[in-house]
Every structure is written in structure tokens, then in C-alpha cells.
Design a protein around this motif. Structure first.
Motif, PDB file in Angstrom:
ATOM      1  N   ILE A  21       0.804  -1.218   0.000  1.00  0.00           N
ATOM      2  CA  ILE A  21       0.000   0.000   0.000  1.00  0.00           C
ATOM      3  C   ILE A  21       0.844   1.279   0.000  1.00  0.00           C
ATOM      4  CG2 ILE A  21      -0.267  -0.076   2.511  1.00  0.00           C
ATOM      5  CD1 ILE A  21      -2.906   1.158  -0.037  1.00  0.00           C
ATOM      6  N   GLY A  22       2.169   1.189  -0.091  1.00  0.00           N
ATOM      7  CA  GLY A  22       3.006   2.372  -0.243  1.00  0.00           C
ATOM      8  C   GLY A  22       3.029   2.835  -1.695  1.00  0.00           C
ATOM      9  N   GLU A  23       3.260   4.141  -1.919  1.00  0.00           N
ATOM     10  CA  GLU A  23       3.256   4.642  -3.296  1.00  0.00           C
ATOM     11  C   GLU A  23       4.411   4.075  -4.114  1.00  0.00           C
ATOM     12  OE1 GLU A  23       3.620   8.841  -3.613  1.00  0.00           O
ATOM     13  OE2 GLU A  23       5.507   8.960  -2.505  1.00  0.00           O
ATOM     14  N   GLY A  24       5.540   3.785  -3.487  1.00  0.00           N
ATOM     15  CA  GLY A  24       6.632   3.140  -4.177  1.00  0.00           C
ATOM     16  C   GLY A  24       7.295   4.000  -5.239  1.00  0.00           C
ATOM     17  N   SER A  25       8.214   3.386  -5.975  1.00  0.00           N
ATOM     18  CA  SER A  25       8.957   4.059  -7.032  1.00  0.00           C
ATOM     19  C   SER A  25       9.604   2.986  -7.896  1.00  0.00           C
ATOM     20  CB  SER A  25      10.045   4.959  -6.438  1.00  0.00           C
ATOM     21  OG  SER A  25      11.051   4.174  -5.810  1.00  0.00           O
ATOM     22  N   ALA A  26      10.298   3.434  -8.943  1.00  0.00           N
ATOM     23  CA  ALA A  26      11.000   2.476  -9.798  1.00  0.00           C
ATOM     24  C   ALA A  26      12.107   1.753  -9.037  1.00  0.00           C
ATOM     25  CB  ALA A  26      11.575   3.192 -11.013  1.00  0.00           C
ATOM     26  N   GLN A  27      12.615   2.384  -7.965  1.00  0.00           N
ATOM     27  CA  GLN A  27      13.667   1.772  -7.149  1.00  0.00           C
ATOM     28  C   GLN A  27      13.110   0.938  -6.004  1.00  0.00           C
ATOM     29  OE1 GLN A  27      13.745   5.258  -7.986  1.00  0.00           O
ATOM     30  NE2 GLN A  27      14.889   4.504  -9.781  1.00  0.00           N
ATOM     31  N   ASN A  28      11.875   1.193  -5.609  1.00  0.00           N
ATOM     32  CA  ASN A  28      11.219   0.458  -4.526  1.00  0.00           C
ATOM     33  C   ASN A  28       9.828   0.062  -4.982  1.00  0.00           C
ATOM     34  OD1 ASN A  28      13.005   2.740  -2.791  1.00  0.00           O
ATOM     35  ND2 ASN A  28      13.109   0.648  -2.023  1.00  0.00           N
ATOM     36  N   LEU A  29       9.737  -1.078  -5.620  1.00  0.00           N
ATOM     37  CA  LEU A  29       8.461  -1.511  -6.183  1.00  0.00           C
ATOM     38  C   LEU A  29       7.470  -1.857  -5.074  1.00  0.00           C
ATOM     39  CD1 LEU A  29       9.649  -3.850  -9.090  1.00  0.00           C
ATOM     40  CD2 LEU A  29       9.197  -1.377  -9.147  1.00  0.00           C
TER      41      LEU A  29
END
Length: 275
Positions: A21-29
Motif C-alpha cells: 500500500i506504499g506509493e513506491g517508485s521504480a527503485q522500490n516496487l
């Protein structure tokens, strides 16, 4: 775990990279980040790391509405400490932030098991009073969600073999020392091989019960003519863990999943939901 305490090996809840449920990023999927690659409108993810709310009274009221959004996980949350009740209240309140909430399809991931049962190493879990509380609270939570909302896909997530957390802790001198000094994970911290076998046996029992929840709710929803709700068991963690090393855990407490682990869990859930 979904509050992502110490995922970056500090005292923050790294809710922005929480696997489910975190927004995440390309580095943290994360699951929301993966979904956002296919939909321009993915809402409700938690967006910032935060210090646990009311830290001396955990798990109670561990919610930061401005940035947690629909991530209502509580650090130290457990059914036996009232977390299902509190988190449902947070969800119902948080949903009001989204004008079209009831018109949009939603994904809800439910994983509340480890904090209720990480001390169950000395006998069958199904014979305990706290198992009965957990069982009742899972069913009550699903009732609250399905009677209040429509257009929702509910993931019921199984748990990995927790003996592997013990194995990793014992493999690293610093972690071994930390868990001689603090009691963070019940018998995971100090158990012997027989206790670890019983712990894994109990986790397998609980995972089987998760599948039965999903089957029972699928039958119930079908008989009610509900095609707007799905309750699905997600088994991608069942029986895994033997290949994990210390990088799976926070360097701060050698217990909570690391940022790397959160990404692994996100990918696992993503792949499982597509099957």
C-alpha cells in the motif's frame, strides 16, 4: 509489517515503500506502483515515512491520516489487541477523502497473523484462546468490508515460515546479541529447533485457515448474488524463507522486513494476483 517499521533500518515506519500500500517508485516496487504502470488513477497509497504515532501505546492509534491515506496498518498490530477494529474505523474514515470511492474498484490486502502467533511454539495454535479471537476478528472484519463496500478485491495473504527469521538472526552475531537482550518476536528470538518446527506447523495451520476463509466467503458471496466483491487467498509466501539471508531483515532490529524484502513481497503479491 505493512506499516513498514524500520524497512530502511531506522526508527521510521517507511510507509511510502510498504509492499502492499506504499506509493513506491521504480527503485522500490510496491503494489500501488505496479498498478500505476497500467492505470493513470491509483489512489490511497501512503506517501511518507513517519515515526509511529503514540509510540508508547502501540499498536493503538498508529495512523497518520494526512500521509497514510488508506494504509491503516499499525506497528505491533494484532487481532488480539484490537487492531482489526481500529483499522476498520481508520479505513471507513479515510475512504471519505475520495469523492468517487464507492464508484471505483478497490484492492484491499489483509495480512494480520505474525504478531498474534509469533509466540506459539509449544503446542497446537488451534487449541488456544487467542486463535479463536483472531478467527472471529478476521471474519468480523470481512463482514464489515463486504456489507459496507462494493467493487472490492480482497487479498487474504498467507505467512512465510517464521522459523527462517530465527535462522537469520542466529546466523549473524550482532542480530543474535540483539535478540538475547530484547524480546521482540516471542520464541522466534530464543526458541530451539523443536519449537521452531511447532511454530512453522502452526503457521501452516493458519495459512490453511486463510484459504478456508476465502472459500467460505466466495460461497457466501455467490449465494447472495454478489459479483462486485472477491475474497481471494494469496499463497505466494507459503513455505518460503529458506533461501533468505540477513538482507531480508532490517539492520536495526534484525526482525522487521527490509526495503529489499518489501519489494520482494510486492512482486510476489503482484504475480500471485495475476494467476
Amino acid at each position: 509489517i505493512t506499516a513498514a517499521f524500520s524497512a530502511r533500518s531506522d526508527v521510521d515506519e517507511a510507509r511510502d515503500i510498504s509492499w502492499a500500500i506504499g506509493e513506491g517508485s521504480a527503485q522500490n516496487l510496491t503494489l500501488p506502483y505496479l498498478l500505476s504502470q497500467y492505470s493513470a488513477k491509483v489512489e490511497g497509497a501512503s506517501t511518507r515515512p513517519v515515526i509511529p504515532a503514540d509510540v508508547f501505546n502501540l499498536p493503538h492509534n498508529d495512523y497518520h491520516p494526512k500521509t497514510d491515506n488508506l494504509n491503516v496498518a499499525e506497528s505491533e498490530g494484532s487481532a488480539n489487541r484490537g487492531s482489526f477494529d481500529e483499522e476498520w474505523a481508520f479505513l471507513a474514515s479515510g475512504a471519505k477523502k475520495y469523492a468517487d470511492f464507492h464508484d471505483q474498484w478497490k484492492v484491499l490486502t489483509v495480512w494480520m497473523m505474525a504478531n498474534d502467533f509469533d509466540g506459539d511454539c509449544d503446542g497446537p495454535v488451534e487449541e488456544t484462546a487467542h486463535y479463536k479471537v483472531w478467527e472471529s476478528k478476521v471474519d468480523e472484519f470481512l463482514t464489515n468490508v463486504t456489507t459496507s463496500w462494493s467493487k472490492i478485491y480482497i487479498n487474504l495473504v498467507s505467512t512465510l515460515d517464521l522459523s527462517n527469521i530465527h535462522r537469520i538472526q542466529q546466523s549473524k552475531a550482532g542480530c543474535k546479541l540483539v535478540h538475547k537482550l530484547i524480546d521482540e518476536g516471542g520464541c522466534i528470538d530464543y526458541g530451539n529447533s523443536t519449537q521452531m518446527q511447532m511454530l512453522d506447523r502452526n503457521i501452516h495451520w493458519l495459512n490453511t485457515r486463510q484459504h478456508k476463509f476465502a472459500q467460505d466467503w466466495q460461497t457466501k458471496l455467490k449465494s447472495a448474488g454478489r459479483t462486485d466483491v472477491a475474497v481471494v487467498a494469496q499463497p505466494f509466501m507459503e513455505g518460503i524463507g529458506s533461501q533468505f539471508d540477513w538482507t531480508f531483515l532490517s539492520e536495526l532490529d534484525c526482525f522487521h522486513p527490509s526495503a529489499k524484502a518489501h519489494q520482494m513481497l510486492a512482486i510476489g503479491l503482484w504475480d500471485s494476483t495475476k494467476r
